[in-house]
Design a protein around this motif. Structure first.
Motif, PDB file in Angstrom:
ATOM      1  N   LYS A 108     -22.824 -26.714   4.078  1.00 31.37           N
ATOM      2  CA  LYS A 108     -21.372 -26.530   4.041  1.00 31.37           C
ATOM      3  C   LYS A 108     -20.946 -25.236   4.728  1.00 31.37           C
ATOM      4  O   LYS A 108     -19.987 -25.213   5.505  1.00 31.37           O
ATOM      5  N   VAL A 109     -21.662 -24.144   4.447  1.00 31.49           N
ATOM      6  CA  VAL A 109     -21.210 -22.853   4.986  1.00 31.49           C
ATOM      7  C   VAL A 109     -21.642 -22.649   6.439  1.00 31.49           C
ATOM      8  O   VAL A 109     -20.977 -21.925   7.188  1.00 31.49           O
ATOM      9  N   SER A 110     -22.758 -23.274   6.841  1.00 29.35           N
ATOM     10  CA  SER A 110     -23.270 -23.047   8.198  1.00 29.35           C
ATOM     11  C   SER A 110     -22.798 -24.089   9.198  1.00 29.35           C
ATOM     12  O   SER A 110     -22.770 -23.837  10.406  1.00 29.35           O
ATOM     13  N   GLY A 111     -22.448 -25.287   8.726  1.00 31.08           N
ATOM     14  CA  GLY A 111     -22.057 -26.360   9.621  1.00 31.08           C
ATOM     15  C   GLY A 111     -23.221 -27.026  10.327  1.00 31.08           C
ATOM     16  O   GLY A 111     -23.020 -27.875  11.202  1.00 31.08           O
ATOM     17  N   LYS A 112     -24.444 -26.681   9.972  1.00 33.22           N
ATOM     18  CA  LYS A 112     -25.633 -27.252  10.603  1.00 33.22           C
ATOM     19  C   LYS A 112     -26.013 -28.565   9.928  1.00 33.22           C
ATOM     20  O   LYS A 112     -25.492 -28.914   8.860  1.00 33.22           O
ATOM     21  N   THR A 113     -26.924 -29.302  10.540  1.00 32.03           N
ATOM     22  CA  THR A 113     -27.512 -30.469   9.904  1.00 32.03           C
ATOM     23  C   THR A 113     -28.949 -30.153   9.527  1.00 32.03           C
ATOM     24  O   THR A 113     -29.724 -29.668  10.354  1.00 32.03           O
ATOM     25  N   PHE A 114     -29.283 -30.420   8.275  1.00 32.88           N
ATOM     26  CA  PHE A 114     -30.638 -30.228   7.772  1.00 32.88           C
ATOM     27  C   PHE A 114     -31.276 -31.594   7.560  1.00 32.88           C
ATOM     28  O   PHE A 114     -30.690 -32.459   6.908  1.00 32.88           O
ATOM     29  N   ILE A 115     -32.472 -31.770   8.100  1.00 33.27           N
ATOM     30  CA  ILE A 115     -33.269 -32.974   7.863  1.00 33.27           C
ATOM     31  C   ILE A 115     -34.428 -32.556   6.970  1.00 33.27           C
ATOM     32  O   ILE A 115     -35.281 -31.770   7.384  1.00 33.27           O
ATOM     33  N   VAL A 116     -34.425 -33.052   5.734  1.00 36.08           N
ATOM     34  CA  VAL A 116     -35.360 -32.580   4.716  1.00 36.08           C
ATOM     35  C   VAL A 116     -36.386 -33.668   4.414  1.00 36.08           C
ATOM     36  O   VAL A 116     -36.052 -34.717   3.847  1.00 36.08           O
ATOM     37  N   ILE A 117     -37.634 -33.434   4.804  1.00 37.17           N
ATOM     38  CA  ILE A 117     -38.721 -34.342   4.442  1.00 37.17           C
ATOM     39  C   ILE A 117     -39.070 -34.084   2.984  1.00 37.17           C
ATOM     40  O   ILE A 117     -39.363 -32.952   2.603  1.00 37.17           O
ATOM     41  N   THR A 118     -39.037 -35.132   2.178  1.00 39.87           N
ATOM     42  CA  THR A 118     -39.228 -34.905   0.746  1.00 39.87           C
ATOM     43  C   THR A 118     -39.781 -36.139   0.048  1.00 39.87           C
ATOM     44  O   THR A 118     -39.559 -37.274   0.491  1.00 39.87           O
TER      45      THR A 118
END
Length: 233
Positions: free
Chosen positions: A176-186
């Motif tokens: 939300k604060v960075s505007g980036k997209t995170f792809i989380v392997i989990t």
């Protein structure tokens, strides 16, 4: 713009592990990448990081094919946080955050430190902080590269349940604060279902993608988890 597009993408080494992937992705999302061991999650990660080439098909970033980027240029598109950190150098946290980054933006660094609440760790030695604190530091290090996309390779693998929840909440807030997209392997599917904007599920050599609700309706992840838990008890 920061748009990513896959067209008829096939990924693997000699044989296809994941095939016929077609999707578009913009920034500002938390994506959980799930699937059984050996399904191809690491292969997808390595392809996105530019470590291996697609077997067929194309990846485009802002209308430009990945093949037209140099390795240095592509490192400005994707960064990564790995769960297997290897040997941590005997240096202070503030120096570890800066390693590998050409970004000298002190304002961004201050923002990242505040987002992660690690100001009190900056003068500590990286070898003397807890696993949970170190994971935050490695997230800060990746964010300092200021790439629009960041891949997290099982960021909660070595954490207890409480800290797993803390990390997922943290990643959601950072999106939300960075505007980036995170792809989380989990493998933390329940966390992924409740906190992600989108799920990528690798199953039988295909990548299924959609909202957590749509994939839960199709594959009944929670039901399978409860059944597995009951069978083991």
């Amino acid at each position: 713009m920061n748009d990513l597009r896959f067209e008829n993408l096939h990924m693997g080494y000699v044989e296809t592990l994941i095939g016929d992937v077609n999707l578009e992705l913009s920034t500002g999302k938390l994506i959980a990448l799930i699937g059984d061991n050996g399904s191809g999650k690491s292969t997808l990660m390595k392809t996105l990081l530019g470590l291996i080439k697609p077997l067929r098909g194309d990846i485009f970033f802002n209308q430009k094919n990945i093949q037209e980027f140099s390795a240095k240029e592509w490192s400005g598109v994707f960064s990564a946080v790995f769960s297997r950190l290897g040997q941590i150098p005997e240096i202070r946290v503030r120096e570890l955050i800066d390693i590998g980054s050409n970004n000298k933006n002190s304002e961004l660094k201050n923002d990242i430190v505040n987002w992660l609440n690690i100001a009190d760790l900056l003068h500590e030695f990286a070898t003397q902080i807890s696993d949970g604190q170190l994971q935050k530091v490695m997230i800060a290090r990746a964010l300092m590269q200021d790439t629009p996309f960041v891949i997290f390779d099982e960021p909660t693998a070595h954490l207890d349940y409480k800290n797993k929840s803390i990390v997922f909440d943290l990643l959601r807030n950072l999106v939300k604060v960075s505007g980036k997209t995170f792809i989380v392997i989990t493998h933390e599917i329940l966390h992924a279902l409740h906190l992600s904007d989108e799920i990528w599920y690798i199953h039988n050599r295909k990548l299924y993608h959609g909202t957590p609700e749509s994939l839960e309706n199709r594959f009944s992840f929670e039901k399978e988890i409860l059944k597995f838990t009951h069978d083991r008890s």
